[in-house]
Motif scaffolding. Structure first.
Motif, PDB file in Angstrom:
ATOM      1  N   MET A  85      -1.143  17.544 -74.756  1.00 23.92           N
ATOM      2  CA  MET A  85      -0.851  18.372 -73.587  1.00 23.92           C
ATOM      3  C   MET A  85      -2.123  19.044 -73.087  1.00 23.92           C
ATOM      4  O   MET A  85      -2.997  19.425 -73.878  1.00 23.92           O
ATOM      5  N   MET A  86      -2.211  19.201 -71.752  1.00 23.34           N
ATOM      6  CA  MET A  86      -3.261  20.016 -71.142  1.00 23.34           C
ATOM      7  C   MET A  86      -2.662  21.377 -70.782  1.00 23.34           C
ATOM      8  O   MET A  86      -1.662  21.447 -70.057  1.00 23.34           O
ATOM      9  N   THR A  87      -3.275  22.441 -71.285  1.00 31.39           N
ATOM     10  CA  THR A  87      -2.796  23.794 -71.041  1.00 31.39           C
ATOM     11  C   THR A  87      -3.776  24.531 -70.133  1.00 31.39           C
ATOM     12  O   THR A  87      -4.983  24.525 -70.393  1.00 31.39           O
ATOM     13  N   PRO A  88      -3.308  25.173 -69.058  1.00 26.48           N
ATOM     14  CA  PRO A  88      -4.219  25.897 -68.162  1.00 26.48           C
ATOM     15  C   PRO A  88      -4.987  26.987 -68.899  1.00 26.48           C
ATOM     16  O   PRO A  88      -4.445  27.682 -69.761  1.00 26.48           O
ATOM     17  N   GLU A  89      -6.270  27.125 -68.558  1.00 23.92           N
ATOM     18  CA  GLU A  89      -7.133  28.150 -69.122  1.00 23.92           C
ATOM     19  C   GLU A  89      -7.600  29.074 -68.001  1.00 23.92           C
ATOM     20  O   GLU A  89      -7.726  28.653 -66.844  1.00 23.92           O
ATOM     21  N   ASP A  90      -7.906  30.339 -68.354  1.00 31.89           N
ATOM     22  CA  ASP A  90      -8.442  31.260 -67.350  1.00 31.89           C
ATOM     23  C   ASP A  90      -9.736  30.704 -66.772  1.00 31.89           C
ATOM     24  O   ASP A  90     -10.635  30.317 -67.525  1.00 31.89           O
TER      25      ASP A  90
END
Length: 405
Positions: free
Chosen positions: A157-162
């Motif tokens: 999975m790709m998880t959004p980062e700040d």
């Protein structure tokens, strides 16, 4: 919950409008407003997916004409380059895809085109992959923006980062615009191009640490990384002529300067120069109108503050921490009353404000302690000063001594 529902409806409406015009592509506004809300599965991502795999996964969640153009042009090739490629209307430009060496892909519009996109995949030290994608449109009201994702090989999975622009140093001009570039070839720098309302440019450079990007320096010219030598003597970062030397160690010098960075409000900038290479690095500018934070420090410990909230007046005390080469101490009086004191990491741009109001007494390299003066009020009226001792992470040690009147 209501905000999330509203955002979903907005993105759905934008997608529906695009579909009704004969395309399934989303406008940039939908992506800019919604990408942080959604994790993205990467089918077949494996342990080290390349930029094309991650770009396709992103495109499935947030489809755009310009990314589709890269995918269509590159096809099954792991390396592809073609100039002046004729694409669908409004998407005329240059396609580049390299999954073999640099994990870098882009579409750059030429005359008649309207959109640019650039993507990069960086392998992290912990086995994850950092995916960055930037968007810019020539005829869009949406400002250029970029998206950050952490790819976990365990979950695929790709998880959004700040995004790192939250750590952008003080802008050089009010009402400036920003654009993002992902370096060149082997280089993994992100360059934030800042343009003034009159067309002048400054470039804020962020370096990949093996885990994330951290602010490096600001220059008045971009680098040509394809031709750059190992040393960086070509860097065009100039120390202001009136800058005042505040401290130095064996290899570096610290300067402060009042200049065009918000000088109407009394802001000062802090700079560092390498004695060996001569390279000058812009560190940050003070924001002397920042809101007071004293009420948050009632427990006697320092607090983390943004690099944009360093209210240190004219930075009259600016020095290197002797036992930690990454940190500096800065303080000053922005309100003609209290001294505001900070410990700042020059690499990560993380800052700690100390809960004292009379300034530095001494730094003890042997005990690795910082001695500060703080005034307190007598219950019956008047005030007195105490000496308090802190660690480098802003923690109060409990050591407190009355300072004789």
């Amino acid at each position: 919950m209501r905000k999330a529902i509203t955002l979903f409806i907005l993105c759905w409406a934008l997608a529906f409008n695009a579909s009704s015009m004969g395309t399934d592509f989303l406008p940039f506004a939908a992506i800019d407003g919604g990408w942080m809300s959604e994790r993205i599965p990467v089918n077949g991502g494996g342990s080290t997916p390349d930029v094309k795999q991650l770009l396709k996964a992103f495109h499935k969640a947030w489809p755009t004409q310009v990314v589709q153009s890269i995918i269509d042009a590159a096809g099954d090739n792991s390396f592809y380059q073609h100039d002046e490629l004729t694409m669908p209307p409004g998407c005329h430009g240059i396609v580049y895809m390299d999954c073999e060496d640099f994990n870098w892909a882009y579409f750059r519009h030429v005359e008649g085109g309207t959109q640019d996109v650039e993507a990069r995949a960086c392998l992290c030290d912990n086995g994850h992959t950092l995916f960055v994608i930037t968007f810019a449109g020539t005829d869009s009201k949406v400002q250029p923006f970029y998206c950050f994702y952490d790819y976990d090989p365990a979950s695929r999975m790709m998880t959004p980062e700040d995004p790192i622009y939250k750590a952008l140093p003080h802008r050089m001009w009010e009402n400036s615009t920003l654009r993002y570039h992902l370096g060149f070839e082997y280089d993994q720098t992100i360059i934030v191009e800042e343009t003034s309302p009159t067309g002048e440019n400054w470039y804020h450079h962020y370096s990949f640490t093996g885990m994330t990007y951290v602010y490096s320096h600001t220059s008045s010219e971009p680098y040509d990384y394809a031709e750059e030598t190992e040393d960086m003597e070509e860097a065009d970062v100039r120390l202001p002529e009136e800058a005042e030397l505040k401290d130095e160690d064996n290899d570096r010098e610290l300067y402060v300067n009042v200049d065009g960075v918000g000088s109407e409000n009394g802001q000062w900038s802090v700079w560092m120069r390498d004695k060996i290479t001569g390279i000058v690095t812009y560190l940050f500018a003070t924001e002397n109108t920042a809101e007071p934070r004293w009420s948050e420090m009632q427990d006697g410990n320092g607090i983390k503050v943004s690099i944009d909230e360093i209210a240190a007046g004219n930075c009259y005390t600016t020095l290197f921490i002797p036992w930690d080469s990454d940190k500096i101490f800065v303080e000053g009086c922005p309100d003609d009353r209290n001294v505001w004191s900070y410990i700042i990491d020059i690499n990560t741009k993380e800052a700690i404000q100390l809960p004292t109001n009379e300034g530095l007494i001494a730094i003890d390299p042997e005990k690795r302690e910082i001695h500060m003066s703080n005034y307190l009020y007598h219950p019956e009226g008047g005030r007195y000063s105490v000496e308090r001792v802190y660690t480098l992470d802003g923690k109060f040690t409990g050591k407190e001594y009355r300072i004789p009147d």
